[in-house]
Design an enzyme around this catalytic site. Structure first.
Site, PDB file in Angstrom:
ATOM      1  CE  LYS A  20     -22.179   6.802 -11.713  1.00 29.49           C
ATOM      2  NZ  LYS A  20     -22.561   7.636 -12.856  1.00 29.49           N
ATOM      3  CG  LEU A  64      -8.419   6.664 -29.899  1.00 30.95           C
ATOM      4  CD1 LEU A  64      -7.940   7.637 -28.826  1.00 30.95           C
ATOM      5  CD2 LEU A  64      -7.383   6.600 -31.019  1.00 30.95           C
ATOM      6  CG  HIS A 103      -0.229  -6.082  -6.254  1.00 33.47           C
ATOM      7  ND1 HIS A 103      -0.493  -5.234  -5.209  1.00 33.47           N
ATOM      8  CD2 HIS A 103      -1.425  -6.310  -6.853  1.00 33.47           C
ATOM      9  CE1 HIS A 103      -1.784  -4.970  -5.195  1.00 33.47           C
ATOM     10  NE2 HIS A 103      -2.377  -5.608  -6.169  1.00 33.47           N
ATOM     11  CE  LYS A 139     -14.786   1.761 -14.899  1.00 40.60           C
ATOM     12  NZ  LYS A 139     -15.933   2.044 -15.756  1.00 40.60           N
ATOM     13  N   GLY A 167       0.583 -17.224   6.914  1.00 37.80           N
ATOM     14  CA  GLY A 167      -0.293 -16.036   6.874  1.00 37.80           C
ATOM     15  C   GLY A 167      -1.137 -15.948   5.611  1.00 37.80           C
ATOM     16  CG  ASP A 168      -5.205 -13.841   4.970  1.00 34.11           C
ATOM     17  OD1 ASP A 168      -5.475 -14.993   5.391  1.00 34.11           O
ATOM     18  OD2 ASP A 168      -6.041 -13.012   4.577  1.00 34.11           O
ATOM     19  CG  LEU A 169       1.151 -11.473   0.995  1.00 27.97           C
ATOM     20  CD1 LEU A 169       0.225 -10.759   0.021  1.00 27.97           C
ATOM     21  CD2 LEU A 169       2.280 -10.520   1.418  1.00 27.97           C
ATOM     22  CG  HIS A 192      -1.045  -0.220  -5.548  1.00 34.75           C
ATOM     23  ND1 HIS A 192       0.140  -0.849  -5.277  1.00 34.75           N
ATOM     24  CD2 HIS A 192      -1.957  -0.769  -4.704  1.00 34.75           C
ATOM     25  CE1 HIS A 192      -0.049  -1.752  -4.314  1.00 34.75           C
ATOM     26  NE2 HIS A 192      -1.312  -1.712  -3.941  1.00 34.75           N
ATOM     27  CD  GLN A 231      -7.387  -4.458 -10.949  1.00 34.48           C
ATOM     28  OE1 GLN A 231      -6.362  -5.087 -11.127  1.00 34.48           O
ATOM     29  NE2 GLN A 231      -7.841  -4.190  -9.751  1.00 34.48           N
TER      30      GLN A 231
HETATM   31  C1  BG6 Z   1      -3.559  -3.606  -1.828  1.00 32.38           C
HETATM   32  C2  BG6 Z   1      -4.366  -2.808  -0.837  1.00 32.38           C
HETATM   33  O1  BG6 Z   1      -2.229  -3.161  -1.853  1.00 32.38           O
HETATM   34  O2  BG6 Z   1      -4.128  -3.437  -3.101  1.00 32.38           O
HETATM   35  C3  BG6 Z   1      -5.820  -3.256  -0.837  1.00 32.38           C
HETATM   36  O3  BG6 Z   1      -3.816  -2.984   0.469  1.00 32.38           O
HETATM   37  C4  BG6 Z   1      -6.374  -3.185  -2.242  1.00 32.38           C
HETATM   38  O4  BG6 Z   1      -6.605  -2.470   0.033  1.00 32.38           O
HETATM   39  C5  BG6 Z   1      -5.448  -3.909  -3.203  1.00 32.38           C
HETATM   40  O5  BG6 Z   1      -7.648  -3.776  -2.228  1.00 32.38           O
HETATM   41  C6  BG6 Z   1      -5.890  -3.735  -4.633  1.00 32.38           C
HETATM   42  O6  BG6 Z   1      -5.198  -4.629  -5.428  1.00 32.38           O
HETATM   43  P1  BG6 Z   1      -5.902  -5.274  -6.696  1.00 32.38           P
HETATM   44  O7  BG6 Z   1      -4.827  -6.063  -7.347  1.00 32.38           O
HETATM   45  O8  BG6 Z   1      -7.028  -6.111  -6.170  1.00 32.38           O
HETATM   46  O9  BG6 Z   1      -6.386  -4.144  -7.506  1.00 32.38           O
END
Ligand code: BG6
Length: 543
Positions: free
Chosen positions: A505, A418, A220, A383, A51-53, A282, A411
């Site tokens: 934006k 600051l 992640h 960003k 798969g992709d992941l 996240h 990122q």
């Molecule tokens: C994934 C989401 O968990 O995180 C994606 O399913 C998103 O939609 C991604 O683009 C963002 O991760 P990163 O590491 O690219 O900021």
């Protein structure tokens, strides 16, 4: 005697970097046996290998570790999936995804790729019948016999699979591939459920099979360099530790922006929406690390205990304190709207591709400090950053002066800066807003290897360090917080999303929303980052 999986205390990059630094202090957990590292000989199996992941993240992360000398070359790597693949074809399909890394100097890159590919074997099998798992077990056993580790095998299984397969595979692994001694670890990827009820159901299915210690739930974002830095930054600097509270901080913002839309992932995204996709997991992880109390040590349970405590102190999400948005086509018509994505089947979909919400934490440290969490797809830039804006200083000696603001850029291009007020050097009595700037690319040389999030986390799985993985109770509280809100935005009284053009934006009300939550925009034109010119303001003539 084979050495266990353990990194040297000072890596090649650290040694090279040492000349810039006064030295390194390894921040260990209190007790040395807190982490249980795998042995030198480990079988690492990736489910969903075709798969992709797996192709884009899991195998490249294993390669990245190998490239950096963080994965022993004796490791056995297995890919398991239903599709038919010749060994060589499978390896070739992975090859284009291996990266040179951010340390430019890898003259032996090609040789490393060849060596790494030779460590991988593909195993074809079904997910719901015993046969394939028995084959897997057989391969593990042969490897363990060859390396004399039958008394202490190390087996790691990584599920790069849709959640619908989690329970089936977990049961089969327990039945067919679970060693009675040694190490067994199971790594699972989000989504961990769709709401509180399904998350609990998943947990109820996994809990009888494996201990919490054997489970590694990946988010992640917890593997990102700047996210891993948050506790050090906060608790390792008295300047910040002392001011990290309602007495000094005026507002907090966590923002996630992506410059691309769903791009073919609309089918998946439409049932998920931006809140489940990146906020419940996240961004909430970032928020907990940003606001939790000081743990007694870096011990994984000490850290996770504090995360759970602060999560429990977050107030229910106020349905009237949100912006929900969905993107339309770009103004030049080149980029499609969300609904025009072929993979979005429901052409009346109200799925949120943008959300901003206000949060409140009811505890001594944060009572009354507005927190804004916002995330959007198809915006003007990509960003992810945190903005901590401080309260204004007392007036009196100043006529007008800007607020301090600490920006932590996760990122791209990790940076911490600051914003501070400073007198313009020389005979001037004017002030300007400038910054103390810790841009990683400037401060740390290119030779410094910053692992990708997956590299960092997989390495933690080998080491047995749970700090950066989501614990069961943490998951439960985060779903408890978000489920009522999700029910509202997906229910019969769901608000109609504000439309915003692809590449903009986001919804127009954002600026006002941020102001309402205590954020003050710097005077137009006064401040820009990175600083290229010093713009002077005649704001403090009395200085
Ligand atoms: C994934 C989401 O968990 O995180 C994606 O399913 C998103 O939609 C991604 O683009 C963002 O991760 P990163 O590491 O690219 O900021």
């Amino acid at each position: 005697m084979p050495t266990p999986y353990r990194r040297q205390s000072l890596s090649r990059h650290e040694q090279r970097h040492r000349r810039f630094s006064s030295g390194y202090v390894e921040q260990k957990p209190r007790t040395d046996d807190m982490y249980q590292s795998v042995g030198h000989y480990t079988t690492f199996t990736v489910f969903g290998a075709s798969g992709d992941l797996a192709k884009k993240k899991t195998f490249p992360a294993l390669f990245g570790l190998f490239r950096e000398g963080e994965l022993p070359e004796e490791t056995q790597i297995l890919g398991y999936a239903r599709s038919k693949y010749e060994q060589d074809k499978f390896r070739e399909h992975l090859r284009p995804f291996f990266k040179k890394g951010n340390t430019s100097k890898h003259p032996d890159f090609e040789a490393k790729v060849e060596k790494f590919l030779s460590m991988i074997h593909y195993v074809q099998g079904q997910y719901d019948t015993d046969e394939g798992y028995q084959k897997l077990d057989q391969i593990c056993q042969e490897y363990e016999k060859k390396h004399n580790t039958t008394d202490e095998p190390s087996r790691i299984f990584y599920l790069a699979l849709p959640p619908s397969e989690f329970t089936t595979v977990a049961k089969q692994l327990k039945k067919n591939c679970y060693p009675n001694k040694g190490i067994f670890r199971l790594v699972v990827e989000k989504p961990f459920g769709h709401d509180l009820e399904s998350a609990r159901e998943l947990q109820a299915n996994l809990a009888p099979l494996f201990t919490e210690d054997e489970l590694y739930r990946i988010d992640h974002y917890l593997g990102k360099e700047m996210v891993k830095n948050l506790l050090v930054l906060r608790f390792g600097n008295e300047l910040l530790a002392g001011s990290w509270n309602k007495n000094h901080i005026k507002s907090i913002q966590i923002s996630f922006k992506e410059s691309f839309g769903t791009q073919g992932r609309g089918g998946y995204f439409d049932t998920i929406g931006i809140v489940r996709d990146v906020m419940q997991n996240h961004l909430l992880q970032v928020l907990t690390l940003l606001t939790m109390e000081r743990p007694v040590s870096f011990d994984p349970e000490a850290v996770r205990d504090e995360k759970v405590k602060v999560l429990k102190a977050i107030d229910a999400i106020d349905h009237n304190d949100v912006i929900i948005g969905q993107y339309t086509a770009s103004e030049d018509g080149k980029e499609p709207s969300y609904l025009d994505d072929d993979t979005v089947k429901n052409k009346d979909s109200k799925a949120a591709t943008y959300c901003a919400l206000g949060l409140q934490i009811h505890n001594e440290r944060w009572e009354g400090v507005p927190i804004v969490m916002r995330a959007g797809k198809a915006l003007n830039e990509s960003k992810v950053e945190i903005r901590i804006q401080y309260k204004p200083v007392a007036k009196g000696m100043f006529e007008a002066i800007q607020r301090n603001e600490l920006v932590i850029r996760i990122q791209p291009d990790e940076a911490i800066y600051l914003k501070i007020n400073n007198k313009i050097p020389g005979i001037s009595t004017k002030t300007s807003l400038t910054d103390l700037d810790l841009t990683y690319a400037v401060r740390y040389s290119d030779d410094f290897w910053i692992p990708d999030a997956y590299e960092a986390l997989i390495r933690d799985v080998f080491l047995g360090n749970h700090s950066n993985f989501v614990r069961d109770d943490e998951l439960d509280v985060s779903w408890s917080l978000f489920t009522p809100f999700l029910e509202y935005i997906e229910g019969p009284n769901a608000p109609k999303p504000e439309l915003y053009p692809y590449g903009s934006k986001g919804p127009k009300e954002l600026r006002q929303f941020l102001s309402k939550h205590g954020y003050e925009f710097a005077d137009e034109g006064i401040y820009e980052w990175p600083v290229t010119t010093t713009k002077v303001v005649d704001v403090a003539e009395k200085l």
